[in-house]
Design a protein around this motif. Structure first.
Motif, short mmCIF file in Angstrom:
data_model
loop_
_atom_site.label_atom_id
_atom_site.label_comp_id
_atom_site.label_asym_id
_atom_site.label_seq_id
_atom_site.Cartn_x
_atom_site.Cartn_y
_atom_site.Cartn_z
N GLN A 92 0.83 -1.21 0.00
CA GLN A 92 0.00 0.00 0.00
C GLN A 92 0.86 1.25 0.00
O GLN A 92 0.59 2.20 -0.75
N VAL A 93 1.90 1.27 0.83
CA VAL A 93 2.81 2.42 0.88
C VAL A 93 3.53 2.58 -0.46
O VAL A 93 3.71 3.70 -0.95
N LEU A 94 3.94 1.47 -1.06
CA LEU A 94 4.59 1.53 -2.37
C LEU A 94 3.70 2.22 -3.40
O LEU A 94 4.16 3.10 -4.15
N LEU A 95 2.42 1.85 -3.44
CA LEU A 95 1.50 2.46 -4.40
C LEU A 95 1.33 3.95 -4.15
O LEU A 95 1.23 4.75 -5.10
N LEU A 96 1.31 4.35 -2.88
CA LEU A 96 1.15 5.76 -2.55
C LEU A 96 2.41 6.55 -2.94
O LEU A 96 2.31 7.66 -3.45
N ILE A 97 3.57 5.96 -2.70
CA ILE A 97 4.81 6.60 -3.15
C ILE A 97 4.81 6.71 -4.67
O ILE A 97 5.17 7.74 -5.24
N GLY A 98 4.38 5.64 -5.31
CA GLY A 98 4.33 5.63 -6.77
C GLY A 98 3.38 6.65 -7.35
O GLY A 98 3.54 7.08 -8.49
N SER A 99 2.36 7.04 -6.58
CA SER A 99 1.42 8.05 -7.05
C SER A 99 1.91 9.46 -6.81
O SER A 99 1.21 10.43 -7.12
N GLU A 101 13.36 5.50 -8.01
CA GLU A 101 13.35 4.13 -8.52
C GLU A 101 12.04 3.44 -8.18
O GLU A 101 11.51 2.65 -8.97
N LEU A 102 11.50 3.73 -7.00
CA LEU A 102 10.21 3.16 -6.62
C LEU A 102 9.10 3.64 -7.54
O LEU A 102 8.27 2.85 -8.00
N VAL A 103 9.10 4.95 -7.81
CA VAL A 103 8.09 5.52 -8.70
C VAL A 103 8.21 4.91 -10.09
O VAL A 103 7.21 4.54 -10.71
N ARG A 104 9.44 4.78 -10.57
CA ARG A 104 9.67 4.20 -11.90
C ARG A 104 9.17 2.75 -11.94
O ARG A 104 8.53 2.33 -12.91
N TYR A 105 9.42 2.00 -10.87
CA TYR A 105 8.96 0.61 -10.81
C TYR A 105 7.44 0.53 -10.89
O TYR A 105 6.89 -0.29 -11.63
N VAL A 106 6.76 1.36 -10.11
CA VAL A 106 5.29 1.37 -10.10
C VAL A 106 4.75 1.69 -11.49
O VAL A 106 3.82 1.04 -11.97
N ILE A 107 5.35 2.68 -12.15
CA ILE A 107 4.89 3.08 -13.48
C ILE A 107 5.15 1.98 -14.50
O ILE A 107 4.26 1.61 -15.28
N GLU A 108 6.35 1.44 -14.50
CA GLU A 108 6.73 0.43 -15.49
C GLU A 108 5.92 -0.86 -15.33
O GLU A 108 5.69 -1.58 -16.31
N ASN A 109 5.49 -1.15 -14.10
CA ASN A 109 4.71 -2.36 -13.87
C ASN A 109 3.20 -2.10 -13.81
O ASN A 109 2.43 -2.99 -13.46
#
Length: 210
Positions: free
Chosen positions: A155-162, A198-206
Protein backbone atom coordinates in the motif's frame (compact mmCIF):
# COMPACT_ATOMS: atom_id res chain seq x y z
CA UNK A 1 -31.60 -16.68 4.92
CA UNK A 2 -28.09 -15.34 4.17
CA UNK A 3 -27.07 -12.51 6.51
CA UNK A 4 -24.91 -9.85 4.86
CA UNK A 5 -22.78 -7.09 6.37
CA UNK A 6 -21.51 -4.24 4.14
CA UNK A 7 -18.26 -2.31 4.70
CA UNK A 8 -17.70 0.71 2.44
CA UNK A 9 -16.84 4.32 3.25
CA UNK A 10 -19.23 5.71 0.60
CA UNK A 11 -22.84 5.94 1.76
CA UNK A 12 -24.12 5.88 -1.83
CA UNK A 13 -22.39 2.55 -2.43
CA UNK A 14 -23.82 1.10 0.77
CA UNK A 15 -27.32 2.33 -0.03
CA UNK A 16 -27.05 1.01 -3.58
CA UNK A 17 -25.95 -2.42 -2.39
CA UNK A 18 -28.75 -2.57 0.16
CA UNK A 19 -31.29 -1.71 -2.53
CA UNK A 20 -29.92 -4.35 -4.90
CA UNK A 21 -29.67 -7.08 -2.27
CA UNK A 22 -33.15 -6.38 -0.91
CA UNK A 23 -34.62 -7.64 -4.19
CA UNK A 24 -33.64 -11.22 -3.26
CA UNK A 25 -35.85 -12.92 -0.68
CA UNK A 26 -33.06 -15.15 0.64
CA UNK A 27 -30.68 -12.27 1.39
CA UNK A 28 -30.91 -9.85 4.32
CA UNK A 29 -28.71 -6.94 5.46
CA UNK A 30 -27.79 -7.21 9.15
CA UNK A 31 -25.39 -4.27 9.39
CA UNK A 32 -23.04 -1.81 7.74
CA UNK A 33 -19.90 0.17 8.52
CA UNK A 34 -17.88 2.90 6.87
CA UNK A 35 -14.45 1.95 8.25
CA UNK A 36 -12.44 -1.11 9.12
CA UNK A 37 -12.37 -0.55 12.88
CA UNK A 38 -16.11 0.17 12.98
CA UNK A 39 -16.76 -3.05 11.07
CA UNK A 40 -14.62 -5.17 13.38
CA UNK A 41 -16.26 -3.68 16.47
CA UNK A 42 -19.79 -4.24 15.15
CA UNK A 43 -19.09 -7.75 13.90
CA UNK A 44 -17.90 -8.79 17.36
CA UNK A 45 -21.52 -8.18 18.44
CA UNK A 46 -23.43 -8.97 15.25
CA UNK A 47 -23.53 -12.28 13.40
CA UNK A 48 -23.31 -12.41 9.61
CA UNK A 49 -22.68 -15.03 6.96
CA UNK A 50 -21.11 -12.89 4.23
CA UNK A 51 -19.03 -9.74 4.60
CA UNK A 52 -18.93 -7.47 1.54
CA UNK A 53 -15.66 -5.62 2.06
CA UNK A 54 -14.16 -2.69 0.18
CA UNK A 55 -10.36 -2.45 -0.02
CA UNK A 56 -10.03 1.35 0.16
CA UNK A 57 -11.12 2.29 3.69
CA UNK A 58 -10.23 5.47 5.59
CA UNK A 59 -8.51 3.79 8.54
CA UNK A 60 -7.40 0.27 7.64
CA UNK A 61 -6.56 -1.32 4.35
CA UNK A 62 -9.31 -3.80 3.46
CA UNK A 63 -6.75 -6.60 3.27
CA UNK A 64 -5.83 -5.94 6.91
CA UNK A 65 -9.51 -6.13 7.87
CA UNK A 66 -9.78 -9.37 5.88
CA UNK A 67 -6.99 -11.02 7.86
CA UNK A 68 -8.37 -9.81 11.20
CA UNK A 69 -11.84 -11.07 10.27
CA UNK A 70 -10.50 -14.50 9.37
CA UNK A 71 -8.81 -14.65 12.77
CA UNK A 72 -11.78 -13.39 14.79
CA UNK A 73 -14.60 -14.93 12.79
CA UNK A 74 -13.22 -17.73 10.59
CA UNK A 75 -16.68 -18.96 9.54
CA UNK A 76 -17.67 -15.64 7.95
CA UNK A 77 -17.26 -15.62 4.16
CA UNK A 78 -15.43 -12.48 3.05
CA UNK A 79 -16.16 -11.12 -0.41
CA UNK A 80 -13.89 -8.33 -1.62
CA UNK A 81 -15.90 -5.74 -3.55
CA UNK A 82 -13.51 -3.21 -5.03
CA UNK A 83 -12.95 -0.53 -7.63
CA UNK A 84 -9.36 -1.66 -8.06
CA UNK A 85 -8.40 -3.66 -11.17
CA UNK A 86 -8.61 -7.36 -10.40
CA UNK A 87 -5.06 -8.15 -11.45
CA UNK A 88 -3.58 -5.73 -8.90
CA UNK A 89 -5.23 -6.95 -5.70
CA UNK A 90 -7.14 -10.16 -6.41
CA UNK A 91 -4.24 -12.58 -6.03
CA UNK A 92 -3.12 -10.91 -2.83
CA UNK A 93 -6.67 -10.94 -1.42
CA UNK A 94 -7.20 -14.63 -2.25
CA UNK A 95 -3.86 -15.52 -0.65
CA UNK A 96 -4.96 -13.65 2.47
CA UNK A 97 -8.10 -15.75 2.77
CA UNK A 98 -10.79 -13.95 0.78
CA UNK A 99 -13.62 -16.21 -0.32
CA UNK A 100 -14.31 -14.13 -3.43
CA UNK A 101 -13.32 -11.03 -5.35
CA UNK A 102 -15.43 -8.94 -7.72
CA UNK A 103 -15.26 -5.32 -8.84
CA UNK A 104 -17.93 -2.72 -8.16
CA UNK A 105 -18.74 -2.46 -11.85
CA UNK A 106 -19.74 -6.14 -11.95
CA UNK A 107 -23.28 -6.93 -13.04
CA UNK A 108 -25.95 -7.46 -10.39
CA UNK A 109 -26.34 -11.09 -11.43
CA UNK A 110 -22.64 -11.70 -10.80
CA UNK A 111 -22.95 -10.29 -7.28
CA UNK A 112 -25.80 -12.68 -6.49
CA UNK A 113 -23.87 -15.58 -8.03
CA UNK A 114 -20.74 -14.70 -6.05
CA UNK A 115 -22.63 -14.56 -2.73
CA UNK A 116 -24.37 -17.88 -3.33
CA UNK A 117 -21.14 -19.51 -4.49
CA UNK A 118 -19.20 -18.59 -1.34
CA UNK A 119 -22.19 -19.58 0.81
CA UNK A 120 -21.93 -23.00 -0.85
CA UNK A 121 -18.41 -23.32 0.52
CA UNK A 122 -16.61 -22.52 -2.75
CA UNK A 123 -14.41 -19.63 -3.82
CA UNK A 124 -15.71 -17.14 -6.36
CA UNK A 125 -13.50 -15.33 -8.83
CA UNK A 126 -14.32 -13.81 -12.19
CA UNK A 127 -12.88 -15.42 -15.33
CA UNK A 128 -10.15 -12.74 -15.37
CA UNK A 129 -9.08 -13.55 -11.81
CA UNK A 130 -9.24 -17.29 -12.53
CA UNK A 131 -6.82 -16.83 -15.41
CA UNK A 132 -4.51 -14.73 -13.21
CA UNK A 133 -4.49 -17.48 -10.58
CA UNK A 134 -3.78 -20.14 -13.20
CA UNK A 135 -0.95 -18.10 -14.71
CA UNK A 136 0.50 -17.52 -11.25
CA UNK A 137 0.50 -21.23 -10.41
CA UNK A 138 1.96 -22.28 -13.75
CA UNK A 139 4.54 -19.54 -14.12
CA UNK A 140 8.19 -20.44 -13.72
CA UNK A 141 9.27 -16.83 -13.87
CA UNK A 142 10.97 -15.09 -11.00
CA UNK A 143 8.56 -13.61 -8.46
CA UNK A 144 7.99 -9.87 -9.11
CA UNK A 145 9.78 -7.69 -6.56
CA UNK A 146 6.54 -6.18 -5.22
CA UNK A 147 5.20 -9.65 -4.37
CA UNK A 148 7.79 -9.81 -1.58
CA UNK A 149 6.08 -6.96 0.26
CA UNK A 150 3.55 -7.19 3.07
CA UNK A 151 0.08 -5.76 2.41
CA UNK A 152 0.92 -2.51 4.23
CA UNK A 153 4.26 -2.18 2.44
CA UNK A 154 2.51 -2.72 -0.89
CA UNK A 155 0.00 0.00 0.00
CA UNK A 156 2.81 2.42 0.88
CA UNK A 157 4.59 1.53 -2.37
CA UNK A 158 1.50 2.46 -4.40
CA UNK A 159 1.15 5.76 -2.55
CA UNK A 160 4.81 6.60 -3.15
CA UNK A 161 4.33 5.63 -6.77
CA UNK A 162 1.42 8.05 -7.05
CA UNK A 163 3.71 10.90 -6.02
CA UNK A 164 2.59 11.35 -2.42
CA UNK A 165 5.07 12.55 0.19
CA UNK A 166 5.86 10.78 3.44
CA UNK A 167 3.76 13.36 5.32
CA UNK A 168 0.79 12.84 3.01
CA UNK A 169 1.07 9.05 3.34
CA UNK A 170 1.29 9.33 7.13
CA UNK A 171 -1.88 11.44 7.22
CA UNK A 172 -3.74 9.15 4.83
CA UNK A 173 -2.89 5.97 6.73
CA UNK A 174 -2.99 7.53 10.24
CA UNK A 175 0.63 6.56 10.85
CA UNK A 176 3.60 8.44 12.26
CA UNK A 177 6.28 9.82 9.93
CA UNK A 178 8.84 7.42 11.43
CA UNK A 179 6.58 4.44 10.78
CA UNK A 180 6.11 5.41 7.13
CA UNK A 181 9.85 5.90 6.76
CA UNK A 182 10.41 2.45 8.27
CA UNK A 183 8.01 0.93 5.72
CA UNK A 184 9.82 2.83 2.97
CA UNK A 185 13.17 1.43 4.11
CA UNK A 186 11.80 -2.13 4.20
CA UNK A 187 10.36 -1.67 0.70
CA UNK A 188 13.68 -0.45 -0.70
CA UNK A 189 15.57 -3.35 0.87
CA UNK A 190 13.11 -6.03 -0.22
CA UNK A 191 12.94 -4.68 -3.78
CA UNK A 192 16.69 -4.01 -4.02
CA UNK A 193 16.13 -0.36 -4.90
CA UNK A 194 17.81 2.77 -3.54
CA UNK A 195 15.58 5.83 -4.00
CA UNK A 196 12.00 7.01 -4.24
CA UNK A 197 12.61 7.81 -7.89
CA UNK A 198 13.35 4.13 -8.52
CA UNK A 199 10.21 3.16 -6.62
CA UNK A 200 8.09 5.52 -8.70
CA UNK A 201 9.67 4.20 -11.90
CA UNK A 202 8.96 0.61 -10.81
CA UNK A 203 5.29 1.37 -10.10
CA UNK A 204 4.89 3.08 -13.48
CA UNK A 205 6.73 0.43 -15.49
CA UNK A 206 4.71 -2.36 -13.87
CA UNK A 207 1.39 -0.50 -14.28
CA UNK A 208 0.59 -0.89 -10.58
CA UNK A 209 -1.26 2.42 -10.29
CA UNK A 210 -3.47 2.06 -13.35
Amino acid sequence: MTRIFIVDDHILIREGLKKILSTESDLTIVGEAQSGNEALDKLDKCCCDVLLLDIALPDKNGLEVLKEMKTRHPKVRVMILSLYPEERYALRAMKDGADGYITKNSATDELFLAIRTVMGGKKYVSPVVAQELADHLQSDQKQPAHERLSDREFQVLLLIGSGQTVSQIADKLSLSLSTVNTYRTHILVKMNLKTNVELVRYVIENHLNE
